[in-house]
Design an enzyme around this catalytic site. Sequence first.
Site, PDB file in Angstrom:
ATOM      1  N   ASP A   1       0.868  -1.167   0.000  1.00 54.23           N
ATOM      2  CA  ASP A   1       0.000   0.000   0.000  1.00 54.23           C
ATOM      3  C   ASP A   1       0.916   1.232   0.000  1.00 54.23           C
ATOM      4  OD1 ASP A   1      -2.327   1.644   0.525  1.00 54.23           O
ATOM      5  OD2 ASP A   1      -1.575   1.770   2.582  1.00 54.23           O
TER       6      ASP A   1
ATOM      7  N   ASP B   1      -0.113   5.209   0.817  1.00 58.93           N
ATOM      8  CA  ASP B   1      -0.291   6.260   1.829  1.00 58.93           C
ATOM      9  C   ASP B   1      -0.292   5.658   3.226  1.00 58.93           C
ATOM     10  OD1 ASP B   1      -0.695   8.785   0.307  1.00 58.93           O
ATOM     11  OD2 ASP B   1      -2.287   7.616  -0.623  1.00 58.93           O
TER      12      ASP B   1
HETATM   13 CA    CA Z   1      -2.833   3.302   3.432  1.00 57.14          CA
END
Ligand code: CA
Length: 247
Positions: free
Chosen positions: A26, A28
């Site tokens: 992932d 952010d």
């Molecule tokens: Ca995230």
Amino acid sequence: MLENNISEYLSKSGHKSLNVRAMLFDMDGVLFDSMPFHARSWHQAAGEFGLEISEAQAYMNEGRTGAGTINELAMKQWGREATEKEVEDIYKRKAEIFVACGNAEPMRGAAQLLDGIRKSGLKIVLVTGSGQRSLLDKLNHSYPGIFAPENMVTAFDVKYGKPNPEPYLMGLKKAGVKANEAVVVENAPLGVRAGVAAGIFTIAVNTGPLPDEALGKEGANVIFPSMQYFAEHWDEVSADFNKFSLQ
Ligand code: CA
């Protein structure tokens, strides 16, 4: 350090082995310390259009696509889905405010971890709900040579987005591996849910303000306190993966 976690994953998923060949990241809150900016810009932008979202709620919604988050709010507060125009306007405003927040710093420890993983010979794939146009430039600037367009799943690729397993299933496809040949690295409850639903061993890294419980109850196979901690323990983690692989 992960032997019990991996054993539990195998018995729950029914897989006989975990042959890790790819790591699905992932973005952010994992690779960039960008979540405080996202939370603030969601709160402000939605508010300008008459939708309420607290910064804490923004963290709980993290991982959804922009359209997913806006429709979730609209359904609850307006009793209907947002129109395409509303989605576009709100997301555009959110992106403006986000950009005005300045550049998010790379997450401490992430570069060291990616380097360790690359040296271990594993594939690295990005799986993000983000739809920022400048995403690849940003990644290449902070993590040169790690991410390539063919190894990225973004908001532009998916129909449903997290918490649906779809983005992680697409990540497996891009890596050319099966569910028991990959590991997900996530920081958000809905992202963890997506990784677990895709049948993938999911490592949660708690880089935000939510309690570990928020990640644990979504089925995270293990929870690390920071990316720095993960980076410092990569050799042990990697050795544990090897113990469970069919060589
Ligand atoms: Ca995230």
